[in-house]
Design a protein around this motif. Structure first.
Motif, PDB file in Angstrom:
ATOM      1  N   UNK A   1       0.814  -1.210   0.000  1.00 32.85           N
ATOM      2  CA  UNK A   1       0.000   0.000   0.000  1.00 32.85           C
ATOM      3  C   UNK A   1       0.849   1.262   0.000  1.00 32.85           C
ATOM      4  N   UNK A   2       1.930   1.271   0.785  1.00 27.36           N
ATOM      5  CA  UNK A   2       2.815   2.432   0.834  1.00 27.36           C
ATOM      6  C   UNK A   2       3.465   2.659  -0.530  1.00 27.36           C
ATOM      7  N   UNK A   3       3.916   1.587  -1.156  1.00 32.08           N
ATOM      8  CA  UNK A   3       4.550   1.718  -2.477  1.00 32.08           C
ATOM      9  C   UNK A   3       3.571   2.280  -3.506  1.00 32.08           C
ATOM     10  N   UNK A   4       2.314   1.796  -3.459  1.00 35.05           N
ATOM     11  CA  UNK A   4       1.314   2.269  -4.409  1.00 35.05           C
ATOM     12  C   UNK A   4       0.973   3.741  -4.195  1.00 35.05           C
ATOM     13  N   UNK A   5       1.241   4.244  -3.003  1.00 34.78           N
ATOM     14  CA  UNK A   5       1.007   5.658  -2.720  1.00 34.78           C
ATOM     15  C   UNK A   5       2.246   6.513  -3.035  1.00 34.78           C
ATOM     16  N   UNK A   6       3.285   5.854  -3.523  1.00 34.73           N
ATOM     17  CA  UNK A   6       4.512   6.571  -3.840  1.00 34.73           C
ATOM     18  C   UNK A   6       5.363   6.896  -2.629  1.00 34.73           C
ATOM     19  N   UNK A   7       5.153   6.159  -1.536  1.00 38.07           N
ATOM     20  CA  UNK A   7       5.897   6.393  -0.297  1.00 38.07           C
ATOM     21  C   UNK A   7       7.090   5.446  -0.252  1.00 38.07           C
ATOM     22  N   UNK A   8       8.262   5.985  -0.049  1.00 33.87           N
ATOM     23  CA  UNK A   8       9.477   5.177  -0.014  1.00 33.87           C
ATOM     24  C   UNK A   8       9.612   4.470   1.337  1.00 33.87           C
ATOM     25  N   UNK A   9       9.809   3.170   1.286  1.00 33.33           N
ATOM     26  CA  UNK A   9      10.086   2.366   2.480  1.00 33.33           C
ATOM     27  C   UNK A   9      11.502   1.824   2.346  1.00 33.33           C
ATOM     28  N   UNK A  10      12.411   2.160   3.257  1.00 34.54           N
ATOM     29  CA  UNK A  10      12.180   2.797   4.553  1.00 34.54           C
ATOM     30  C   UNK A  10      12.468   4.299   4.589  1.00 34.54           C
ATOM     31  N   UNK A  11      12.753   4.923   3.446  1.00 33.26           N
ATOM     32  CA  UNK A  11      13.155   6.325   3.452  1.00 33.26           C
ATOM     33  C   UNK A  11      12.153   7.263   4.095  1.00 33.26           C
ATOM     34  N   UNK A  12      10.856   7.064   3.751  1.00 32.97           N
ATOM     35  CA  UNK A  12       9.806   7.928   4.306  1.00 32.97           C
ATOM     36  C   UNK A  12       8.954   7.222   5.363  1.00 32.97           C
ATOM     37  N   UNK A  13       8.947   5.897   5.326  1.00 31.17           N
ATOM     38  CA  UNK A  13       8.110   5.131   6.254  1.00 31.17           C
ATOM     39  C   UNK A  13       8.798   3.818   6.607  1.00 31.17           C
ATOM     40  N   UNK A  14       8.958   3.566   7.902  1.00 31.62           N
ATOM     41  CA  UNK A  14       9.502   2.287   8.376  1.00 31.62           C
ATOM     42  C   UNK A  14       8.352   1.361   8.738  1.00 31.62           C
ATOM     43  N   UNK A  15       8.504   0.060   8.456  1.00 37.44           N
ATOM     44  CA  UNK A  15       7.435  -0.915   8.726  1.00 37.44           C
ATOM     45  C   UNK A  15       8.015  -2.136   9.430  1.00 37.44           C
ATOM     46  N   UNK A  16       7.309  -2.578  10.486  1.00 31.41           N
ATOM     47  CA  UNK A  16       7.664  -3.810  11.203  1.00 31.41           C
ATOM     48  C   UNK A  16       6.448  -4.726  11.219  1.00 31.41           C
ATOM     49  N   UNK A  17       6.673  -6.007  10.947  1.00 30.04           N
ATOM     50  CA  UNK A  17       5.598  -6.997  11.003  1.00 30.04           C
ATOM     51  C   UNK A  17       5.772  -7.946  12.176  1.00 30.04           C
ATOM     52  N   UNK A  18       4.814  -8.850  12.328  1.00 28.19           N
ATOM     53  CA  UNK A  18       4.840  -9.878  13.368  1.00 28.19           C
ATOM     54  C   UNK A  18       4.735 -11.246  12.716  1.00 28.19           C
ATOM     55  N   UNK A  19       5.428 -12.221  13.225  1.00 25.22           N
ATOM     56  CA  UNK A  19       5.366 -13.650  12.858  1.00 25.22           C
ATOM     57  C   UNK A  19       6.579 -14.104  12.047  1.00 25.22           C
TER      58      UNK A  19
ATOM     59  N   UNK B   1      13.286  -9.998  17.765  1.00 27.63           N
ATOM     60  CA  UNK B   1      13.251  -8.951  16.749  1.00 27.63           C
ATOM     61  C   UNK B   1      14.304  -9.242  15.688  1.00 27.63           C
ATOM     62  N   UNK B   2      13.843  -9.442  14.449  1.00 24.22           N
ATOM     63  CA  UNK B   2      14.745  -9.698  13.322  1.00 24.22           C
ATOM     64  C   UNK B   2      14.832  -8.422  12.492  1.00 24.22           C
ATOM     65  N   UNK B   3      15.998  -7.801  12.496  1.00 25.34           N
ATOM     66  CA  UNK B   3      16.159  -6.520  11.807  1.00 25.34           C
ATOM     67  C   UNK B   3      16.592  -6.753  10.363  1.00 25.34           C
ATOM     68  N   UNK B   4      15.769  -6.279   9.427  1.00 23.14           N
ATOM     69  CA  UNK B   4      16.111  -6.350   8.010  1.00 23.14           C
ATOM     70  C   UNK B   4      16.147  -4.920   7.451  1.00 23.14           C
ATOM     71  N   UNK B   5      15.621  -4.712   6.254  1.00 20.80           N
ATOM     72  CA  UNK B   5      15.847  -3.427   5.583  1.00 20.80           C
ATOM     73  C   UNK B   5      14.630  -2.508   5.516  1.00 20.80           C
ATOM     74  N   UNK B   6      13.530  -2.847   6.213  1.00 18.90           N
ATOM     75  CA  UNK B   6      12.314  -2.043   6.080  1.00 18.90           C
ATOM     76  C   UNK B   6      12.231  -0.899   7.097  1.00 18.90           C
ATOM     77  N   UNK B   7      13.281  -0.713   7.877  1.00 16.96           N
ATOM     78  CA  UNK B   7      13.289   0.371   8.862  1.00 16.96           C
ATOM     79  C   UNK B   7      14.564   1.198   8.722  1.00 16.96           C
ATOM     80  N   UNK B   8      14.424   2.498   8.951  1.00 17.08           N
ATOM     81  CA  UNK B   8      15.600   3.374   8.976  1.00 17.08           C
ATOM     82  C   UNK B   8      15.325   4.523   9.934  1.00 17.08           C
ATOM     83  N   UNK B   9      16.370   5.282  10.250  1.00 14.68           N
ATOM     84  CA  UNK B   9      16.212   6.407  11.155  1.00 14.68           C
ATOM     85  C   UNK B   9      15.352   7.501  10.551  1.00 14.68           C
ATOM     86  N   UNK B  10      14.610   8.206  11.407  1.00 10.45           N
ATOM     87  CA  UNK B  10      13.761   9.299  10.929  1.00 10.45           C
ATOM     88  C   UNK B  10      14.635  10.434  10.406  1.00 10.45           C
ATOM     89  N   UNK B  11      14.292  10.912   9.202  1.00 12.22           N
ATOM     90  CA  UNK B  11      15.087  11.972   8.580  1.00 12.22           C
ATOM     91  C   UNK B  11      14.456  13.332   8.820  1.00 12.22           C
TER      92      UNK B  11
END
Length: 337
Positions: free
Chosen positions: A260-278, A327-337
């Motif tokens: 959904x974020x990609x379809x809105x033109x929102x860069x992940x993780x540049x503009x939005x960080x996302x964490x899931x469960x499972x 917590x498994x850290x991958x590439x969908x999160x980054x520091x707030x700019x």
């Protein structure tokens, strides 16, 4: 069709010895003799009479796995572990998929009692708050009929269960985002009677501990499917002050939020960080790979079978085993700019 009499004749042993070996009776038999009997059974194409075995042991050697969904990989991965472990112990697995319909759960319970299964590994169907009472009643019906029960995915009184500390998982995920500098953290919750209590509490407690006021606009609820996550992220990103990070309470909604974020033109993780469960294999192959709170799916299946076997073998006391998330850290999160 070969019988144990044919095997006894070919192996040169008594029928009683063949019966002990094939039925796994704890009786001393020389390893050479045991091997000769097994080899003879294979050569003759022997197939055990399960009905006769059930009558002799007063068991059906069948265990039911009752789950809310077979499209959610959280349940399918656990189901694979359980089926394998039960098979190793000589049990067949009867899969019951309620499709998140409480009426179907009750129908399955009635059917399982009629079939005289030896045990049920039970993950409750919970959509509405009143479903919790029906879950408890269904569990009690199984136990009243002498069926061993193990639950996972919820708390029940006097029932053996596998408890996953998702509160700590949500707390850790929120703290991680706070450490990255995020303060506007959205939360995509689940169904009203489902995952929301412990995970939402962990999220809210982490914010409170950081001195951040809870903003109700940042909390939305989805249907635990990808389309639910997709719709929720679009809703969150359209509010006046949108979040810079989002936690979703399951893997499917996190992946839907990413889409959904990609379809809105929102860069992940540049503009939005996302964490899931499972966690799942999908979490690793989406772009970017998803940071997740990993639940120990193999351990859940292993422990559930262990607890069930304890009851089937005569251990009456209920027991709860607590497992931790990671917590498994991958590439969908980054520091707030």
């Amino acid at each position: 069709m070969a019988t144990i009499y044919d095997i006894a004749k070919k192996a040169g042993v008594s029928v009683a010895t063949v019966s002990r070996v094939l039925n796994g009776v704890d009786h001393p038999v020389r390893e050479e003799t045991r091997k000769r009997i097994i080899d003879a059974a294979r050569e003759l194409g022997y197939r055990p009479n399960k009905i006769a075995k059930s009558l002799a042991h007063r068991r059906t050697f069948t265990v039911a796995l009752l789950i809310p969904s077979i499209t959610n990989n959280f349940y399918t991965e656990i189901a694979e572990v359980i089926e394998q472990k039960l098979g190793e112990k000589g049990y067949s697995t009867y899969l019951c998929n309620t499709q998140r319909m409480i009426e179907k759960e009750t129908q399955y319970v009635d059917d399982l009692i009629a079939r005289r299964v030896d045990g049920v590994i039970f993950s409750p169907t919970r959509v509405k708050p009143e479903d919790n009472l029906i879950n408890a009643k269904n569990l009690e019906e199984l136990r009243k009929n002498g069926i061993a029960v193990v639950a996972f995915g919820s708390h029940f009184s006097n029932v053996s269960q596998v408890y996953i500390n998702t509160y700590e998982g949500a707390l850790q995920a929120t703290r991680y985002l706070l450490e990255l500098g995020h303060k506007r953290i959205g939360f995509i919750d689940g169904l009203e009677a489902g995952t929301r209590k412990s995970r939402r509490r962990g999220y809210m407690d982490a914010l409170r501990m950081a001195g951040i006021e809870i903003d109700a606009n940042l909390i939305v609820s989805g249907n635990l499917e990808m389309d639910g996550g997709y719709e929720c992220v679009r809703k969150l990103m359209r509010i006046e002050k949108p979040p810079t990070a989002i936690i979703a309470v399951n893997n499917l909604m996190a992946i839907g939020a990413l889409k959904g974020a990609k379809d809105m033109g929102i860069d992940v993780p540049g503009e939005l960080s996302i964490i899931g469960f499972d966690d799942s294999k999908l979490s690793e192959v989406v772009e970017p790979p998803l940071t997740v709170v990993k639940q120990p799916l193999k351990e859940i299946g292993d422990v559930a079978v262990e607890l069930l076997m304890e009851q089937i073998e005569g251990e009456n006391a209920s027991r709860m085993v607590e497992l931790k998330t990671q917590l498994i850290i991958r590439a969908s999160c980054s520091g707030k700019k």
